[in-house]
Design a protein around this motif. Sequence first.
Motif, PDB file in Angstrom:
ATOM      1  N   ARG A  46       0.690  -1.232   0.060  1.00 35.47           N
ATOM      2  CA  ARG A  46       0.249   0.097   0.129  1.00 35.47           C
ATOM      3  C   ARG A  46       1.034   1.196  -0.085  1.00 35.47           C
ATOM      4  O   ARG A  46       1.916   1.357   0.481  1.00 35.47           O
ATOM      5  CB  ARG A  46      -0.901   0.211   1.233  1.00 35.47           C
ATOM      6  N   ALA A  47       0.486   2.549  -0.402  1.00 40.11           N
ATOM      7  CA  ALA A  47       1.048   3.559  -0.593  1.00 40.11           C
ATOM      8  C   ALA A  47       1.110   4.212   0.752  1.00 40.11           C
ATOM      9  O   ALA A  47       0.455   4.008   1.495  1.00 40.11           O
ATOM     10  CB  ALA A  47      -0.016   4.431  -1.323  1.00 40.11           C
ATOM     11  N   PRO A  48       2.426   4.730   1.100  1.00 36.11           N
ATOM     12  CA  PRO A  48       2.612   5.212   2.625  1.00 36.11           C
ATOM     13  C   PRO A  48       1.663   6.594   2.899  1.00 36.11           C
ATOM     14  O   PRO A  48       1.487   7.309   1.921  1.00 36.11           O
ATOM     15  CB  PRO A  48       3.992   5.581   2.517  1.00 36.11           C
ATOM     16  N   ARG A  49       1.069   6.666   3.955  1.00 39.51           N
ATOM     17  CA  ARG A  49       0.291   7.594   4.383  1.00 39.51           C
ATOM     18  C   ARG A  49       0.488   8.270   5.690  1.00 39.51           C
ATOM     19  O   ARG A  49       1.278   7.729   6.410  1.00 39.51           O
ATOM     20  CB  ARG A  49      -1.130   7.350   4.408  1.00 39.51           C
ATOM     21  N   THR A  50       0.124   9.638   5.570  1.00 41.04           N
ATOM     22  CA  THR A  50       0.464  10.429   6.954  1.00 41.04           C
ATOM     23  C   THR A  50      -0.221   9.772   7.906  1.00 41.04           C
ATOM     24  O   THR A  50      -1.401   9.344   8.127  1.00 41.04           O
ATOM     25  CB  THR A  50       0.003  11.892   6.844  1.00 41.04           C
ATOM     26  N   ARG A  51       0.380   9.709   9.310  1.00 38.55           N
ATOM     27  CA  ARG A  51      -0.315   9.327  10.557  1.00 38.55           C
ATOM     28  C   ARG A  51      -0.349  10.263  11.720  1.00 38.55           C
ATOM     29  O   ARG A  51       0.244  11.030  11.981  1.00 38.55           O
ATOM     30  CB  ARG A  51       0.457   8.073  11.409  1.00 38.55           C
ATOM     31  N   ASP A  52      -1.676  10.323  12.229  1.00 42.09           N
ATOM     32  CA  ASP A  52      -1.995  11.194  13.290  1.00 42.09           C
ATOM     33  C   ASP A  52      -2.188  10.382  14.556  1.00 42.09           C
ATOM     34  O   ASP A  52      -3.184   9.648  14.775  1.00 42.09           O
ATOM     35  CB  ASP A  52      -3.040  12.154  12.995  1.00 42.09           C
ATOM     36  N   TYR A  53      -1.229  10.606  15.629  1.00 38.86           N
ATOM     37  CA  TYR A  53      -1.287   9.658  16.663  1.00 38.86           C
ATOM     38  C   TYR A  53      -2.025  10.426  17.872  1.00 38.86           C
ATOM     39  O   TYR A  53      -1.938  11.575  17.960  1.00 38.86           O
ATOM     40  CB  TYR A  53       0.206   9.396  17.299  1.00 38.86           C
ATOM     41  N   TYR A  54      -2.870   9.645  18.747  1.00 41.13           N
ATOM     42  CA  TYR A  54      -3.522  10.182  19.672  1.00 41.13           C
ATOM     43  C   TYR A  54      -3.295   9.305  20.980  1.00 41.13           C
ATOM     44  O   TYR A  54      -3.122   8.161  20.724  1.00 41.13           O
ATOM     45  CB  TYR A  54      -5.217  10.104  19.339  1.00 41.13           C
TER      46      TYR A  54
END
Length: 483
Positions: A434-442
Amino acid sequence: MLHALNPAARAAGLRRGQSQADARAMIPHLLAQPADPAADLRALAALAGWAERWSPSVSLDPSPDGLEGLFLDVTGAAHLFGGEAAMLERLRARLVEAGAPCRLALAPTPGAAWALARYGEGQTPVATEETLGDLLADLPVEALRVDDRTLTAARRFGLRRIGELHAMPRAGLARRFREVDGVGLVRRLDQALGFAAEALTPLRPAAVWRAWEAWAEPLGDIQGVEARLPGLAARLAAALERDGKGATALSLTGFRTDGGTTRLAIRLGRPGRSPATWLRLFREAGLGRLDLGFGLDALDLQADAVAPLTPRQTALAGEAEARQDEGLADLVDRLSARLGEDRVLTPAPVDSWIPERAERLVPALGRGPGGATGDPGRRPILLLDPPEPVEAIAELPDHAPARFTWRRLTRRVTRADGPERLSPEWWRPRPDGRAPRTRDYYRVEDEAGARYWMFREGQYGPDWTGPDDPRPAPSWWMHGLLP
């Protein structure tokens, strides 16, 4: 071409460098095997390891044309074997007994010893500073280890003996041989006579800190080795303490009566000079599996690597922590000695934005009790690799989840902190394609007080514009449990 000959071939008139066709014309039933110079060099290195019982500094001499041999620096060691002549005789007897015919010589310089051993037939094998010049004078020029072109030029000038070169001025000698390696000829002559130094490279650097012991009667069992090892360890520890050093690597070498050697090495995570610790690590590393052969007639214990070891002062409040660190270091040493350094591992940081790629396992030996850096509350104590999918309900576009379902249990979020945005490593493809994507961590906390580290992969807008977008919608993932 013939590379090496056995006594029968030499007696039949064959010579090194002769073509095989000419040799078969002389002896039709000649048996020839392919030469293996690499195996010859390995055998020479093994012989050098055996020769360390006579000298702590043994160098290989890979001379061509069957003139290879060993250089032994016996300065200050000959008296241990009854003197120089007695030492050479004992060394010759041991080699002949092992099936290795040899020619030996002892001289004040490596070049003179090399020349006397190979060309000093009928001469005394021991040269002194007073007799060195006379002994070398009658030897042929090839005993100076010069190349073939220089040797041919010397013969063209009628110079066949070293004594004829010695009487000539050095500057004139170099000019006469200027078409070949005249400077090299002068250098070799001065090295043989002791007017110029010659550096040798030992097979193993001479140990500064070592304890060595030999016996008239060989040791035939491991119990005998264990009985004498504490004395060697105590002597080595005393030498290290005198110099303010501690050992981080030690090796025990046993010299067998059949000419072989057996060796066992250990490493320590921090410098130390405790004989009891060394003995325990040698037992853990397999002291009982040493191959003694028909017995050992010498043991050598040396510190292969050392580091400064000075007293350390710790605060009274940190005494328990210091003891725990020392106990952990001792445990790592013992496990590494018993199981192998590559089987006792600890995580080490790696430069990567992606958490599952931000560490790797490396040998724990020597790394100490250190661990994670930074704020321990911002990273999970348990990292899930790979992350596990989560069904979450959250306000768009970038709010924390209000409720999520993970492992079939639904949890309501009471507290949340974030996002912490991590950009993708676009230069590294994902394992699943899969294409790499931005991650938003909580960091979120549920009603029961459990804390989780989860992330949304992808952004609404840049990575997904709506139901008609062919790209997958942003998704939620559980990545770890927070303390």
